[in-house]
Enzyme design. Structure first.
Site: not given
Length: 397
Positions: A77, A164, A180, A271, A309, A326-327, A329, A396
């Site tokens: 991912c 997304f 993503h 991941n 982002s 990675h983001g 969270g 989404k």
């Protein structure tokens, strides 16, 4: 901030966040990981939160071993992003048509393509390695061989959850495309199969958590897992590449007069497992909810569907094993978000974004995530910000 170091059984736990803000169950998972006999290092990102076996937002370096649950079930991912020649002035006031066209081009949720995407028909897509990639399907676990047709049709699809596809505007006014996703159902089934195999091995019977079962070097089980793992990571990379090609085609058709062009893509797993060398040791570095942030390497750190982002460049901090978050969270579970927030809250928190605003995505509401600005600020010694993006269209699953 720099990291905070907590004691661990085998290695210290380096945390790029305040331990007091981390949920107790996640802290216990970190302590559990630090007991593994094969571990050589553990770095914790500012977006850390509870996961299966190992936390999301952790980087686990082991010698001669790898833990499949510490990779996550969505093998490979990650994120892809590309800057276009379009600017905010090129976008129409009503973006509902653009969102609809993206949703028509890229299947979302459980949907898949009616027929596998032919990469030869995609503008500029590299097809040379394609047949070799699929040729290696016969070498993966027998347990998923019957999924060949489905895996072909799911290639180039988004999935659900926090996956997304977006149109963004950066702080300079340029339009960016971002998406993503990962290895879809085939990656999930491979992960679950190998986790089951690992849990039955004799050397894993005394672990503090059965979900931390590992494969060890020079065993047939490790060889089989590595084969399937790296294949699934490649599937995920192709999946994003095909979706990005489909997304570019939508942009070309919708903005014909502007004749949009595209800069090279930025793509990063978050991941996955990589073979890397630290302190003279060859290690297997597992990033679960973390990106590689080697010196000068570009990465993507997304926020939630209403906050924006960041495009970043790695600083090569070896204390984090060249990693970053990675983001944003999650700060609450999906069920907790559904209990706390309503569709009205979702509408308010995604104001100005063309996206779904129904009960099916309330669990993805920005309020369920940590503030992305705070997460970025906590890792200033891991990455530098290249651009801040704000989504105007978010598709989404």
């Amino acid at each position: 901030m720099s990291y905070v170091e907590m004691p661990g059984a085998k290695v210290p736990i380096r945390m790029w966040t305040d331990p007091a803000t981390v949920e107790d169950v996640a802290l216990q998972q970190l302590r559990n990981v630090a007991t593994l006999p094969w571990i050589k290092g553990l770095a914790v990102m500012p977006d850390v939160h509870f996961g299966k076996g190992a936390t999301v937002g952790s980087v686990i370096a082991m010698q001669g071993a790898v833990c499949p649950a510490a990779v996550g079930v969505d093998i490979g991912c990650g994120m892809s992003a590309v800057k276009t020649s379009l600017t905010a002035n090129d976008l129409p006031g009503d973006l509902s048509r653009l969102r609809s066209k993206i949703e028509q081009a890229i299947p979302v949720g459980f949907a898949m393509h009616d027929d596998p995407v032919n990469p030869a028909r995609l503008h500029g897509f590299p097809v040379a390695p394609w047949s070799d990639f699929w040729g290696r399907f016969d070498g993966i676990a027998d347990a998923v061989k019957f999924r060949r047709e489905r895996a072909g049709k799911q290639m180039g699809t988004l999935g659900g959850g926090n996956h997304f596809a977006e149109v963004n505007i950066c702080d300079s006014g340029s339009v960016w495309l971002m998406l993503h996703s990962g290895s879809r159902n085939i990656g999930k089934e491979l992960a679950e199969f190998h986790i089951g195999v690992a849990q039955k091995l004799p050397h894993n019977q005394g672990l503090v958590d059965r979900d931390l079962a590992v494969f060890v070097a020079d065993t047939p089980q490790m060889a089989a897992y590595r084969n399937d793992l790296f294949w699934a990571q490649e599937y995920a990379k192709y999946n994003r590449a095909i979706m990005m090609a489909l997304l570019k085609d939508v942009i070309r058709k919708e903005f014909k007069k502007a004749k949009p062009t595209f800069e090279p893509e930025i793509s990063a797993h978050h991941n996955y497992v990589a073979e890397e060398r630290y302190d003279g040791m060859d290690l297997l570095v597992t990033r679960k909810g973390a990106i590689r942030a080697g010196s000068g390497e570009y990465g993507i750190i997304p926020g939630s569907m209403g906050t924006g982002s960041y495009i970043v460049k790695g600083l090569g901090n070896e204390k984090s094993f060249n990693s970053a978050s990675h983001g944003a969270g999650r700060r609450m579970s999906r069920n907790a978000a559904k209990r706390r927030f309503t569709t009205k809250d979702l509408e308010e928190q995604t104001r100005g974004v063309e996206c779904r605003k129904d009960s099916g995505v309330v669990d993805e509401i920005p309020g369920a995530y940590k503030p992305i600005e705070q997460v970025i600020d906590q890792q200033r010694d891991l990455v530098e910000v290249v651009a801040k993006l704000k989504q105007v269209v978010c598709v989404k699953g």
